[in-house]
Each structure stands twice: as structure tokens, then as C-alpha cells.
Motif scaffolding. Sequence first.
Motif: not given
Length: 281
Positions: A16, A36, A39, A92
Motif C-alpha cells: 500500500d 492499495f 487497505h 487492488g
Amino acid sequence: MDQQASIDLDSFGGGDRARFFRATRHGGLECLTASFREHRYAPHSHETFVVGVIEAGCEAYRLGGVRHYAGPGEVCFVNPGEVHDGEPADTGYAYRMTYPSEDMMRAVAAEVTGRDRVPRFRSPLAADAEAAALFSLAHRRLESGVSALGADEALVGAYAVLIARHADVGVTRTSVADAPDAVARARDYLDAHHGDDVDLDTLARVAGLSRHHLIRAFKRATGLTPHAFLTDRRVRAARRLLAGGRPPAEVAALCGFCDQSHLNRAFKARVGVAPGAFRVA
């Protein structure tokens, strides 16, 4: 596939990563650049709007009881007070976000519509490649801190397009009146201050027009946006100094370029050769 969608998430690196910054010329506009993979945002809301673009991967988020999936090149909106979360979908995502205040969006909406009201975005997600590209350009310019006029012009333009197309502002202005005297004042100012880091608010005050009106009227009259016109004037000045034997690094500083690389890119794009080659020709 558009340019936004062609970005590979792996190019952002593993893990991240996030960078938060503020655009001081825009009332401390909060901005975030992030990628990310792990997260996850807890449900939360903002006093401000949330406006941003997914540049790679896919973000999943719940808003208004509906789960949404935002992919590359899509624009995301959250109105003030709306509760939402956010997490990576699949491997992500990478995105660029801004958090404009109600006053800021009211001002842009007034320039677009002529009416004083805070807009509300109709949907949390929009596939608008043109606006997404303009927003990403503005965000990158704000983040780099290079060229106040270029960043301001792109940001106001992006917000104006997004409000006109995706907010509940009703009928928007379809045309902009010619303003030759105002454009002439702006041109004269840029000619006289081509070595300075001119911002859009200052230029709009000189012209006596709103920012949005100035950008559109200026381009109609000259064929260039104010930022493109300023860059053109800087290159003209650079040509004269280089022809007089000044070294490129010195010319870059004198003509308002942030460094020699910036001069090189702008100069070659308009002259066809690098400044060093032009100077010794």
C-alpha cells in the motif's frame, strides 16, 4: 481500450502506498494519490465532496446500500455526508482523489450554470473518459507543483465538465459570449508576465471574467488555452535568448520554466529541435 485503462497496477509497486497533499491556491484543497492492495476503509463520511479517478485495478465500495465496482478510467463521486467504505477488489487499485468543499463546487457550478447553488452528483460512478483524463492531468499537475496556470486550468475544466454532465444543476450554459477586450487584457498580462508562475484566479481578475468563461473565450479567440498560450510565449522568449547565446539552463530560469528538462520538452515540441541544438545552429 483508453489510455487510463492501459495502466498496469504493478507499475505502482507492491504493498500500500499513499501520498496526501494540499493545493493551497484552492483553499487548501485536499488531494490523495494512492495504490492499495490491502487497505480497507471503515464506513465513514466527509464534510466535503469526494471526486476522483481510478487509474488501475478495481475498487469496491458500498454507498447508499449498493455495492459498486470502480475500474480504470471511471470517475467516482461521493456527496457531502454520504456514508461509504472502500476496499481492493481482486488484486487492488490505484486512484487519484480530491476533496473539494461545498463552497468550491458551488463556485464552479455558478460559472457553468450562472446559478448560485451547491450541486449534487446523481450517481456515485461515471464512465467519462474525457473528464477522467482531464482530472488526472490536473491532479498530476497539482501534485508536481509545476505551472500554476496549467494545473488551475485543468482542475477548473475537469470540475466544470463533471458538474455539467453528472450533477443535478439543470440546464447549463451551452455557449460563451465573445469577450475580445477581456481576452486582450489576459493576453497582454501573459505577454508581460511570461516569466512568472501566473495562476488562473489572477488572470481571471485581470480579464474581468469567471475562470471558466475566460478559458473558453480565450481558446475561441486565440486557438489556445491560457496555459498553452503562456507556454508558447515562453518558448518565443527562449528562442530569442538562445539565439543571443544564452545557455539553456539560464534561459529556462529566465523564461519561467521549472528546469531545463521542462524547457527542453516545451521547446522541442514547438521548434522541432532541442534548445542546445537551436543555440549552436
